[in-house]
Design a protein around this motif. Structure first.
Motif, mmCIF file in Angstrom:
data_model
loop_
_atom_site.group_PDB
_atom_site.id
_atom_site.type_symbol
_atom_site.label_atom_id
_atom_site.label_comp_id
_atom_site.label_asym_id
_atom_site.label_seq_id
_atom_site.Cartn_x
_atom_site.Cartn_y
_atom_site.Cartn_z
ATOM 1 N N LEU A 269 -8.230 -0.513 -2.974
ATOM 2 C CA LEU A 269 -7.529 -1.800 -2.841
ATOM 3 C C LEU A 269 -6.386 -1.682 -1.832
ATOM 4 N N ASP A 270 -5.641 -0.565 -1.913
ATOM 5 C CA ASP A 270 -4.549 -0.370 -0.961
ATOM 6 C C ASP A 270 -5.086 -0.139 0.454
ATOM 7 N N GLY A 271 -6.221 0.531 0.569
ATOM 8 C CA GLY A 271 -6.852 0.689 1.874
ATOM 9 C C GLY A 271 -7.260 -0.651 2.458
ATOM 10 N N LEU A 272 -7.718 -1.567 1.589
ATOM 11 C CA LEU A 272 -8.049 -2.918 2.037
ATOM 12 C C LEU A 272 -6.813 -3.627 2.579
ATOM 13 N N PHE A 273 -5.662 -3.479 1.891
ATOM 14 C CA PHE A 273 -4.421 -4.086 2.378
ATOM 15 C C PHE A 273 -4.087 -3.590 3.785
ATOM 16 N N ALA B 139 0.823 -1.208 0.000
ATOM 17 C CA ALA B 139 0.000 0.000 0.000
ATOM 18 C C ALA B 139 0.856 1.257 0.000
ATOM 19 N N ILE B 140 1.933 1.256 0.775
ATOM 20 C CA ILE B 140 2.798 2.437 0.862
ATOM 21 C C ILE B 140 3.510 2.669 -0.467
ATOM 22 N N LYS B 141 3.972 1.584 -1.107
ATOM 23 C CA LYS B 141 4.659 1.730 -2.400
ATOM 24 C C LYS B 141 3.731 2.315 -3.455
ATOM 25 N N ASP B 142 2.483 1.868 -3.483
ATOM 26 C CA ASP B 142 1.533 2.416 -4.449
ATOM 27 C C ASP B 142 1.282 3.895 -4.189
ATOM 28 N N ARG C 132 -8.169 2.065 -7.347
ATOM 29 C CA ARG C 132 -6.960 1.409 -6.840
ATOM 30 C C ARG C 132 -6.654 1.785 -5.384
ATOM 31 N N PRO C 133 -6.826 3.051 -4.964
ATOM 32 C CA PRO C 133 -6.535 3.358 -3.556
ATOM 33 C C PRO C 133 -7.417 2.602 -2.567
ATOM 34 N N LEU D 49 -8.968 8.342 -0.230
ATOM 35 C CA LEU D 49 -9.713 7.094 -0.366
ATOM 36 C C LEU D 49 -9.034 5.948 0.365
ATOM 37 N N MET D 50 -7.705 5.893 0.303
ATOM 38 C CA MET D 50 -7.001 4.810 0.984
ATOM 39 C C MET D 50 -7.167 4.919 2.501
#
Length: 856
Positions: A752-756, A482-485, A749-750, A548-549
């Motif tokens: 998805l990273d929030g889900l991670f 998530a941080i890399k994205d 996409r954010p 969003l994340m």
């Protein structure tokens, strides 16, 4: 007065707050009760001499006088009746506490040592009134205090006593606020208090360390209806802010456990000097520690693991014995695995919420890893293939697997192996599909070998330490993705070189042009320099990405913890907590796709017209490539072996209270067959996933809050062990192929990273290693009264945590290394965690402490 009781074998303690303790003659009706205590000593003697019908307790009570008459500023709510008597309210509460375990709780022995090193002892005290006795003990403490503590006699009295002050000071009544007393129970005499000793406790803000004062009275004193023949008084004073294991209650519990034995008290009454008193106290402590350490006196009972049960069964042919035992253990429960998902209180609700949780927790990482694989393999493996692989693999395991609560998923390490295979294929001009299939088949072959030869029984050496180190590594992996994205998006849009040096006028032009361009939705046709600048300088995209994340994480965690809030009722709070992840994903997807529709976030990409069932041309590979694939397959099988078994161990942990047994060998065999099938058609591999599998158990569980000295923790009460959640959720994942591109592309996409991040954070709840890391930053007075806090010295706790952190650090170096081939060593490092724990760590930490720190 509320009284809570429970029975503990032989020696137990009950702490009791004594509204009855008072000065002699204050309440005449209590004097009449003294005639009833004639048989109490006989009853106590019966129990302490080992009669089977006797039980001992310690009682704890706290009392508070409900009035406002003690200070001139308070409101006078007292009442005078016609006889000019003062009337007020007194609240009492009985609480049961267990006796101190001198064998397991390290603080108990140290409490006695501290007292022996700074003895505050009064022998043959002549006073007989409660107030005079306490005053004499406080004066003794004040005279011998050398730690800089400053407190007045009045402050100490106010903390020790609950004072019912009346207008006539001569009638002032003092009752002890917090006391410990022993009780006895027998069939002959029933329930009675041990009236020969009492322990009082209090907390003072001016104290800098704990103090214990023991007074042996010259003559028995009548201190109340339950304390009519008191000969020993124990006074415990502690600082207001103190570590939980050194609190007033814990310290008082130590000395109360020592003094509950009648024979020991009788010997103390006969000694003449302080040195003899101290010597008896030390002998009693050692005797109690050794006695409580005997196996027959331990409260915990040995529970054999499934591996140990299998080893207990003799077999002439061990090959495949593990799988056979797994089938014998699980097959009788197969149909109940379906029924338990339908029948039962709140079962339907739990199954539906868990199904949606599994769907979103699996399908969104599938999309993310699908995009990653698509980029790494030039479209050979993409989003559609990974969704199909998840559907087929998860469905087959849910139907044929031994432990249906395990969740299969493709993971970041598998995506890395796929990238390595693609790089090797490019370097040696090999067909990627053939090489991928060959590595997958070798991997399945080795997994079948492990299953047939029962190698999963090696997991009996996998301790809680190993499992938690690996779990935290997975948490870091999800967070790192998530941080890399986020960093990548900010570097592309927010910190783009096109955004440097823009003047205020150009910003205005940029805004105007962007409105027109957004309307036409065609940025590529813009030929002016400002137009090119608009394409690259999109700071609002990065801000929305972050919003969003973090919004997904915040909303998900808030709803997940909604059961701890006072809002709505209990049923609705639990429902919101069960649907935390689906609600967070759908809500933030709506915000990203509709509320902020003018900001065009890049949707996830996928390829159309993908051919699914194309057999990989393995026959085209040369023999050298096949042997190389065997090496890759062996390393991959180690990763599968550890991931699968560690996930199984966390699912089948004793704390989860599962009833139907584990199936380590059969599950590994099932995963091997599933991945052999997937490899033939170049579908992504799947294995048991962390933290999805333990979170699946929690989602199906009924949890209960337990409070221990103000600290709240949750325990699992019951888990619905069903296959339906896995079957239905993976059918839904298969149907998601029909939702491409819409409405699946509406999930930004954010999100998805929030889900991670959500999965990573929720996986930390209940992770003991993470809890111990937080102790480095926690005030000692706020330490929770966990079993290892009670049983292990603080230095040993921190030393064990540091050793785990070092092992985690090494895993992260290899796991997150930019050199792909370094990551291939990662499975071997995971295997090394077990010998490190059993061979190296015991050299620094004693086994008895490791048992408390590292046991399930």
């Amino acid at each position: 007065m509320v009284k809570i009781t429970f029975d503990l074998p032989q020696e137990e303690a009950r702490v009791m707050s004594d509204s009855e303790n008072h000065q002699n003659g204050m309440f005449p009706e209590w004097e009449k009760g003294s005639e009833k205590s004639g048989n109490s000593a006989d009853a106590l003697h019966l129990i302490e001499t080992g009669k089977p019908n006797g039980k001992q307790h310690l009682d704890f009570t706290e009392h508070a006088v409900v009035n406002r008459y003690e200070t001139s500023e308070s409101v006078d709510t007292s009442h005078k009746d016609d006889d000019d008597e003062e009337i007020s309210l007194l609240h009492g509460c009985f609480e049961k506490i267990p006796m101190k375990d001198f064998h397991a709780e390290i603080r108990a022995y140290k409490d006695v040592e501290d007292f022996l090193n700074s003895t505050l002892l009064l022998l043959n005290l002549q006073q007989s009134g409660l107030t005079e006795i306490i005053d004499a003990m406080l004066k003794k403490l004040h005279e011998n205090s050398d730690d800089g503590s400053e407190f007045t006699l009045e402050e100490a009295r106010h903390a020790i006593f609950t004072q019912d002050s009346v207008h006539d000071k001569n009638l002032s009544v003092h009752t002890l606020s917090r006391t410990i007393q022993g009780t006895t129970t027998s069939e002959d005499s029933g329930f009675d208090f041990d009236q020969s000793w009492i322990c009082a406790m209090c907390e003072l803000s001016n104290l800098t360390k704990r103090h214990v004062v023991i007074a042996r009275l010259a003559h028995p004193a009548n201190l109340g209806s339950t304390s009519q023949e008191v000969q020993i008084v124990i006074l415990v004073l502690t600082p207001t802010v103190e570590k939980s294991t050194k609190s007033a209650l814990e310290t008082a519990r130590t000395f109360s456990t020592l003094f509950i034995d009648m024979d020991y008290r009788h010997k103390l009454l006969e000694v003449q000097t302080e040195s003899e008193f101290k010597q008896l106290l030390q002998q009693r402590t050692k005797l109690l520690s050794s006695h409580q350490g005997l196996p027959e006196n331990r409260k915990s009972h040995l529970v054999l693991s499934d591996f140990e049960k299998d080893e207990a069964e003799e077999s002439k042919c061990p090959l495949g014995r593990g799988m056979i035992n797994d089938l014998k253990r699980r097959l009788p429960h197969y149909w109940s695995d379906y029924k338990d998902g339908v029948f039962g209180k709140r079962t339907i609700h739990k199954v539906i919420s868990t199904t949606f949780f599994l769907y979103f927790a699996c399908v969104l990482p599938n999309i993310a890893f699908g995009m990653l694989n698509d980029s790494n393999t030039d479209g050979a493996i993409g989003v559609q293939k990974i969704l199909f692989s998840q559907c087929v693999g998860g469905l087959l395991f849910a139907v044929f697997g031994g432990q249906p609560l395990i969740v299969l998923l493709t993971t970041a390490p598998l995506a890395l192996y796929t990238k390595i295979i693609y790089s090797i294929s490019e370097d040696f001009d090999l067909d990627f599909n053939a090489m991928f299939a060959c590595v997958g088949l070798w991997n399945a072959f080795f997994l079948i070998i492990y299953s047939v030869f029962n190698l999963s029984k090696l997991m009996k050496y996998s301790s809680r330490s190993t499992e938690e180190i690996f779990s935290l590594f997975i948490v870091f992996a999800f967070s790192a993705d998530a941080i890399k994205d986020t960093v990548k998006d900010f570097n592309k849009n927010y910190y783009s070189s096109s955004c440097d040096g823009l003047s205020q006028g150009s910003l205005v032009n940029q805004t105007n042009i962007s409105v027109v361009t957004m309307a036409s939705v065609n940025l590529s046709d813009t030929t002016t320099p400002a137009g090119n600048m608009i394409q690259d300088c999109l700071k609002e995209n990065s801000i929305l990405f972050l919003l969003l994340m973090l919004g997904t994480v915040w909303l998900g965690i808030t709803l997940y913890n909604f059961t701890k809030t006072p809002f709505l009722n209990a049923g609705k709070r639990e429902m919101l907590a069960d649907y935390a992840l689906p609600v967070a994903v759908l809500a933030m997807s709506f915000f990203g796709s509709f509320v902020f529709k003018d900001i065009k976030l890049k949707p996830f990409t996928y390829r159309t017209n993908v051919e699914f069932f194309v057999v990989a041309p393995i026959h085209t590979l040369p023999w050298g490539a096949v042997l190389g694939a065997a090496g890759l397959g062996f390393c991959l099988s180690l990763l599968f072996f550890m991931d699968q078994n560690i996930s199984s161990a966390l699912v089948n942990a004793p704390a989860n209270k599962l009833k139907k047994g584990a199936a380590y060998h059969w599950d590994l065999f099932t995963v091997a067959i599933i991945n052999a099938f997937l490899s033939i058609f170049t579908f992504p591999w799947v294995h048991a996933a962390l933290p999805h599998s333990p979170l699946h158990v929690k989602a199906l569980a009924d949890m209960e809050d337990r409070v221990d000295q103000g600290h709240v923790h949750q325990i699992v009460v019951y888990v619905r062990e069903t296959r339906l959640t896995g079957i239905i959720s993976h059918i839904m994942i298969g149907l998601s192929l029909l939702l491409l591109p819409y409405p699946m592309s509406y999930i930004p996409r954010p999100v998805l990273d929030g889900l991670f991040l959500y999965i990573a954070i929720t996986a930390l709840f209940g992770n003991q290693m993470f809890d111990r890391i937080m102790l480095f930053f926690t005030e000692q007075a706020a330490y929770p009264p966990n079993h290892y806090i009670r049983r292990v010295p603080q230095r040993k706790i921190h030393l064990f945590t540091v050793t785990q952190i070092l092992q985690l650090f090494v895993l992260c170096i290899f796991g997150f290394s930019p050199i792909p081939y370094m990551k291939m060593v990662f499975p071997i490092l995971i295997m090394l965690l077990m010998p490190i724990r059993h061979k190296l760590t015991p050299k620094f930490i004693e086994p008895k402490y490791l048992k408390a720190l590292d046991g399930h």
